[in-house]
Write an enzyme that holds these catalytic residues in place. Structure first.
Site, PDB file in Angstrom:
ATOM      1  N   ASP A   1      14.570 -41.925  12.293  1.00  0.00           N
ATOM      2  CA  ASP A   1      14.692 -40.845  13.297  1.00  0.00           C
ATOM      3  C   ASP A   1      15.710 -39.762  12.937  1.00  0.00           C
ATOM      4  O   ASP A   1      16.083 -38.966  13.802  1.00  0.00           O
ATOM      5  CB  ASP A   1      15.055 -41.409  14.690  1.00  0.00           C
ATOM      6  CG  ASP A   1      13.928 -42.204  15.304  1.00  0.00           C
ATOM      7  OD1 ASP A   1      12.781 -42.052  14.848  1.00  0.00           O
ATOM      8  OD2 ASP A   1      14.204 -42.981  16.236  1.00  0.00           O
TER       9      ASP A   1
ATOM     10  N   HIS B   1      23.183 -22.098 -16.984  1.00  0.00           N
ATOM     11  CA  HIS B   1      21.870 -21.926 -16.344  1.00  0.00           C
ATOM     12  C   HIS B   1      21.957 -20.747 -15.397  1.00  0.00           C
ATOM     13  O   HIS B   1      23.038 -20.373 -14.949  1.00  0.00           O
ATOM     14  CB  HIS B   1      21.484 -23.202 -15.576  1.00  0.00           C
ATOM     15  CG  HIS B   1      22.553 -23.682 -14.626  1.00  0.00           C
ATOM     16  ND1 HIS B   1      22.724 -23.152 -13.371  1.00  0.00           N
ATOM     17  CD2 HIS B   1      23.539 -24.608 -14.779  1.00  0.00           C
ATOM     18  CE1 HIS B   1      23.753 -23.761 -12.788  1.00  0.00           C
ATOM     19  NE2 HIS B   1      24.280 -24.633 -13.619  1.00  0.00           N
TER      20      HIS B   1
HETATM   21  N1  GLY Z   1      26.518 -28.347 -10.505  1.00  0.00           N
HETATM   22  C1  GLY Z   1      25.372 -28.466 -11.279  1.00  0.00           C
HETATM   23  C2  GLY Z   1      25.553 -27.850 -12.592  1.00  0.00           C
HETATM   24  O1  GLY Z   1      26.654 -27.501 -12.942  1.00  0.00           O
HETATM   25  O2  GLY Z   1      24.619 -27.623 -13.293  1.00  0.00           O
HETATM   26 MN    MN Z   2      26.204 -25.482 -13.359  1.00  0.00          MN
END
Ligand code: GLY
Ligand code: MN
Ligand code: MN
Length: 456
Positions: free
Chosen positions: A54, A369
């Site tokens: 729930d 990234h």
């Molecule tokens: N916090 C995830 C990374 O640094 O890729």
């Molecule tokens: Mn990162």
């Protein structure tokens, strides 16, 4: 109370405050221009995920859907039909429901969707299956992320199959399903000035949390206490949530890349690695700092820290428009490998260590990234068979080299055993070079040492 609320937006603000209807409308117009009049784009809301009986996990909208609409309710679908004479922007949403709204909060509803979200046609989500085939008519390409939601995939494929026989009658029907990567995700990759302002704020708030974390550190504290101090600052400054599970790893836990248990105790003499970012208006920061619990690095910790910092600084120095993405990782690898050969961790020569990838035992992840609405933001890293795409102004990404000497890993010199260090900043590519958005948290070792425990 035995039921949880997922979407408690107030009637006055169904759209998040850092966005505006015009912003989302402009994005939809741009996407429609990119995909062209023979295509349809379909974007689906994130599902509500059960946490325990729930109760649900805190609801987070699907990033693509939010980018295009600012809408934060689950059970919704956006369908864009460029050039459609009556309804280029269609939405399917949850119908209003007095009983459910008592438990879960206000819903925009079918009637409210036109007014609040600016769509040209809105239908109850329950009518999706029945209406999709007709809506796909006249489109030869469907832009849709296959594989993210199996039930929706079945729905979409059924609708495509239903409408495909029209092709035999000389009418247009979907023949291909294309990934959003080339269209929507290219747009999200290069940030607009408004998005840069939003990211700048998210990173600033993330930095404030890290500074508080460094200042309140004391031996004996639990990792989750440190996490709470940092996340309190995030929320105090407008974050709705951390952008991802905070990593607070002390001692050998720092070597576990996705350590989120955060239950250990901070010990005198250990390092603590904190990787945490604040999500403000759905854009997130992503910062890592590593500091000594007691306020002074041991000589071995300092050797590793200095090496990672040197690599991190050199990578950031390279950032400018035109540089190929993969050069950043190559730079980090070269410096870390050279340093590890010098420290007797890797066997030389350096070129051989790089070629044979022996460094990967201690540096096993990428150097960065894309960063944006998703912490690992969308967008490709390479195109047209090139090893890495060229950086462009408006791209935002992380620079995060690290070294991790797992205690039980063979070949680790005893004096470095259990040491884990990562240093992560968030950077914006500008017209002329780079803007480090996360400068608010120190990374010089002496500055960090000064700050540790200042508020403990
Ligand atoms: N916090 C995830 C990374 O640094 O890729
Ligand atoms: Mn990162
Ligand atoms: Mn991180």
């Amino acid at each position: 109370m035995s039921q949880t609320s997922n979407a408690a937006a107030s009637p006055a603000s169904p759209v998040a405050p850092l966005t505006g209807r015009n912003v989302h409308a402009a994005r939809r117009a741009q996407l429609m221009e990119r995909i062209g009049e023979n295509a349809a784009a379909l974007v689906v809301a994130a599902p509500v995920r059960s946490r325990s009986n729930d109760t649900s996990y805190h609801y987070r909208p699907n990033s693509d859907l939010w980018y295009l609409t600012g809408f934060e309710e689950p059970e919704a679908v956006v369908l864009l039909l460029p050039g459609h004479p009556e309804h280029p922007f269609v939405m399917f949403v949850r119908a209003r429901n007095r009983e459910r709204e008592i438990w879960d909060g206000w819903r925009v509803g079918v009637e409210g969707a036109k007014e609040h979200l600016g769509c040209d046609a809105a239908f109850p989500i329950g009518e999706l299956e029945e209406r999709l085939p007709k809506l796909f008519e006249g489109r030869t390409r469907l832009i849709y992320e296959l594989g993210a939601d199996e039930a929706m995939d079945r729905n979409v494929i059924r609708a495509v199959r239903k409408v495909q026989p029209l092709g035999r009658k000389g009418k247009r029907a979907p023949r291909v399903i294309e990934d959003p990567l080339l269209y929507l995700h290219e747009m999200r990759l290069v940030k607009t000035p408004g998005e840069i302002a939003a990211l700048r704020r998210a990173v600033e708030v993330s930095a404030l949390g890290h500074v508080r974390g460094i200042r309140c550190t004391r031996p004996g504290m639990r990792e989750f206490e440190l996490q709470a101090e940092i996340e309190y600052v995030f929320k105090k400054h407008g974050a709705t949530a951390p952008g991802y599970e905070s990593i607070v790893g002390s001692g050998p836990n720092a070597c576990i890349l996705h350590y989120v248990a955060n239950r250990g105790r901070l010990r005198d003499g250990d390092l603590v690695l904190v990787d945490a970012g604040a999500e403000v208006g759905l854009y997130t920061g992503d910062i890592t700092r590593t500091w000594p619990v007691s306020g002074s690095f041991s000589p071995e910790q300092r050797e590793i820290y200095d090496l990672v910092l040197r690599a991190q600084r050199e990578v950031i120095r390279l950032v400018r428009p035109g540089l190929a993405w993969h050069k950043l990782h190559e730079c980090a690898v070269k410096i870390l490998a050279e340093g590890m050969v010098d420290l007797g961790i890797l066997e030389g020569p350096v070129d051989k260590a790089i070629e044979e990838k022996t460094y990967r035992k201690w540096y096993m992840h990428g150097t960065g990234h894309w960063l944006g609405i998703d912490v690992h933001d969308v967008g490709s890293y390479a195109r047209d068979g090139e090893p890495g795409r060229a950086l462009e102004p408006g791209m935002v990404f992380t620079v995060e080299p690290g070294l991790y000497f797992h205690g039980d890993e063979e070949g680790c010199p005893d004096r470095f055993r259990g040491i884990g260090v990562r240093i992560e900043d968030d950077v914006l590519v500008t017209e002329t070079g780079v803007d480090v958005l996360s400068q608010g948290v120190p990374k010089e070792p002496e500055e960090i040492e000064q700050l540790v425990g200042a508020d403990a």
